[in-house]
Each structure stands twice: as structure tokens, then as C-alpha cells.
Design a protein around this motif. Structure first.
Motif, mmCIF file in Angstrom:
data_model
loop_
_atom_site.group_PDB
_atom_site.id
_atom_site.type_symbol
_atom_site.label_atom_id
_atom_site.label_comp_id
_atom_site.label_asym_id
_atom_site.label_seq_id
_atom_site.Cartn_x
_atom_site.Cartn_y
_atom_site.Cartn_z
ATOM 1 N N ALA A 34 0.878 -0.952 0.033
ATOM 2 C CA ALA A 34 -0.096 0.037 -0.025
ATOM 3 C C ALA A 34 0.890 0.978 0.016
ATOM 4 O O ALA A 34 1.649 1.228 0.807
ATOM 5 C CB ALA A 34 -0.881 -0.106 1.245
ATOM 6 N N TYR A 35 0.490 2.273 -0.784
ATOM 7 C CA TYR A 35 1.370 3.564 -0.937
ATOM 8 C C TYR A 35 0.708 4.371 -0.447
ATOM 9 O O TYR A 35 -0.588 4.729 -0.940
ATOM 10 C CB TYR A 35 1.962 3.424 -2.399
ATOM 11 N N VAL A 44 7.917 16.061 2.652
ATOM 12 C CA VAL A 44 6.917 15.225 1.964
ATOM 13 C C VAL A 44 7.569 13.748 2.251
ATOM 14 O O VAL A 44 8.576 13.540 1.731
ATOM 15 C CB VAL A 44 6.907 15.503 0.405
ATOM 16 N N ALA A 45 6.630 13.023 2.450
ATOM 17 C CA ALA A 45 7.174 11.401 2.924
ATOM 18 C C ALA A 45 6.468 10.640 1.955
ATOM 19 O O ALA A 45 5.210 10.728 1.957
ATOM 20 C CB ALA A 45 6.892 11.143 4.376
ATOM 21 N N ASN A 59 14.747 6.509 4.192
ATOM 22 C CA ASN A 59 15.656 6.904 3.240
ATOM 23 C C ASN A 59 16.875 5.744 3.293
ATOM 24 O O ASN A 59 18.069 6.298 3.324
ATOM 25 C CB ASN A 59 16.213 8.318 3.653
ATOM 26 N N GLU A 60 16.665 4.569 3.235
ATOM 27 C CA GLU A 60 17.494 3.360 3.277
ATOM 28 C C GLU A 60 18.642 3.300 4.678
ATOM 29 O O GLU A 60 19.648 2.853 4.478
ATOM 30 C CB GLU A 60 18.405 3.538 1.933
ATOM 31 N N ARG A 61 17.846 4.021 5.412
ATOM 32 C CA ARG A 61 18.504 3.755 6.837
ATOM 33 C C ARG A 61 17.610 3.297 7.900
ATOM 34 O O ARG A 61 16.292 3.159 7.809
ATOM 35 C CB ARG A 61 19.130 5.178 7.044
ATOM 36 N N GLU A 62 17.978 2.738 8.871
ATOM 37 C CA GLU A 62 17.333 2.012 9.938
ATOM 38 C C GLU A 62 16.434 3.265 10.691
ATOM 39 O O GLU A 62 16.992 4.366 10.733
ATOM 40 C CB GLU A 62 18.058 1.353 10.998
ATOM 41 N N VAL A 91 7.826 -1.038 6.709
ATOM 42 C CA VAL A 91 7.530 0.187 6.309
ATOM 43 C C VAL A 91 8.792 0.700 5.609
ATOM 44 O O VAL A 91 9.920 0.729 6.204
ATOM 45 C CB VAL A 91 7.137 1.031 7.572
ATOM 46 N N ILE A 92 8.484 1.357 4.365
ATOM 47 C CA ILE A 92 9.487 1.741 3.623
ATOM 48 C C ILE A 92 9.293 3.070 3.361
ATOM 49 O O ILE A 92 8.134 3.495 2.726
ATOM 50 C CB ILE A 92 9.859 0.972 2.307
ATOM 51 N N VAL A 93 10.297 4.156 3.730
ATOM 52 C CA VAL A 93 10.014 5.578 3.571
ATOM 53 C C VAL A 93 10.984 6.193 2.964
ATOM 54 O O VAL A 93 12.285 5.875 3.010
ATOM 55 C CB VAL A 93 9.818 6.136 5.249
#
Length: 158
Positions: A34-35, A44-45, A59-62, A91-93
Motif C-alpha cells: 500500500a502506498y 513530503v514523505a 531513506n534506506e537507513r534504519e 514500512v519503507i519511507v
């Protein structure tokens, strides 16, 4: 021309049928995620939610590395904890703009929207808590002849 109604029964017959509330359906992409987009101040996320072990990447970090302050992590996890879904979704942000506080609020907004897209039944709970409402407050612009947005220069009589 329209007919005149002579009795209450005839008036009741003219009343249109009750409109039902819109039914929210699950919105997923081809990968089963889901996006949603969340916004707060200038941040803006972009948030993707999928079932998993509860890993949150910003942002590819924990999460603990990107948001070092515990308050920001608490703000970000509020929708998951409120819905009793902590540890159930990955969750990928991707977040850009603004400061860390605005970014955390933007991620919370996007995560709440993405959860409602994945599980439409959570919408009522998250809406009641105010997580789906975009906080529209932004910084006021600086005006001409002023030190800041409203602050004047120091007054001197001589």
C-alpha cells in the motif's frame, strides 16, 4: 410544471433514497504494498506498507539511525501502536524537505494513510485520533520592512 403535493404520504414518496457512505476498498500495487504520501510543513514523505516483521526503513537507513530522538520515533509509530499493528508491517519511507520534526509528522501522516489503504477497517480509528488530517500550518512568509514575519525593527526615538 411540478405537481402540487396534497398529503404527507405523497410528500414522503417524493423523498429521494438515502445516500450510503462510500465503501473504502483495499488499494495495493503489483508487489502487494500500500502506498501513500504524507505531508507536514515543508516535508513530503512517500510511504510503502507491506506485511512483514516490523522493520521500518527511512531513506534506506534504519529508523533508530535516521530519527535519533525518541520523541520523533514515538510520533512516527503512533498509528501502528494505536491500531495494534506494531511489528506486523514492514514500512519503507522516502522523506525529503523540512526539518526532522516536520519529516516525522509527514511520515506519520503517510503511514496512517497507507494503513487505511491496506486495511480499510482501520480508517475510523485513525481518523478519530486525527492521524489522517493533514496539518496545514506552514511558516508565515517574511514581510517587506520587517525583521521577520511580524517582528519589527527596534524603535528608536532619536
Amino acid at each position: 410544471m411540478a405537481e402540487t403535493v396534497s398529503s404527507l404520504e405523497a410528500l414522503a414518496a417524493l423523498k429521494p433514497a438515502a445516500v450510503e457512505a462510500p465503501r473504502h476498498v483495499q488499494k495495493l500495487d503489483k508487489q502487494g504494498r500500500a502506498y501513500a504520501t504524507g505531508k507536514r510543513k515543508d516535508a513530503v514523505a512517500r510511504v510503502w506498507v507491506k506485511p512483514g516483521s516490523g522493520r521500518i526503513t527511512v531513506n534506506e537507513r534504519e529508523l533508530d539511525v535516521y530519527f535519533a530522538r525518541p520523541v520523533l520515533r514515538m510520533i512516527l509509530k503512533q498509528p501502528l501502536i494505536m491500531a495494534n499493528r506494531d511489528g506486523q508491517y514492514d514500512v519503507i519511507v522516502t522523506v525529503a524537505g523540512g526539518g526532522l520534526s516536520g519529516q516525522a509528522g509527514a511520515v506519520r501522516h503517510g503511514l496512517s494513510k497507507a494503513l487505511t489503504y491496506y486495511e480499510p477497517d482501520l480508517r475510523g480509528l485513525l481518523k478519530k485520533e486525527g492521524f489522517l488530517t493533514r496539518d496545514s500550518r506552514v511558516v508565515e512568509r517574511k514581510k517587506y520592512g520587517r525583521a521577520k514575519a511580524r517582528r519589527s525593527f527596534q524603535f528608536s526615538k532619536r
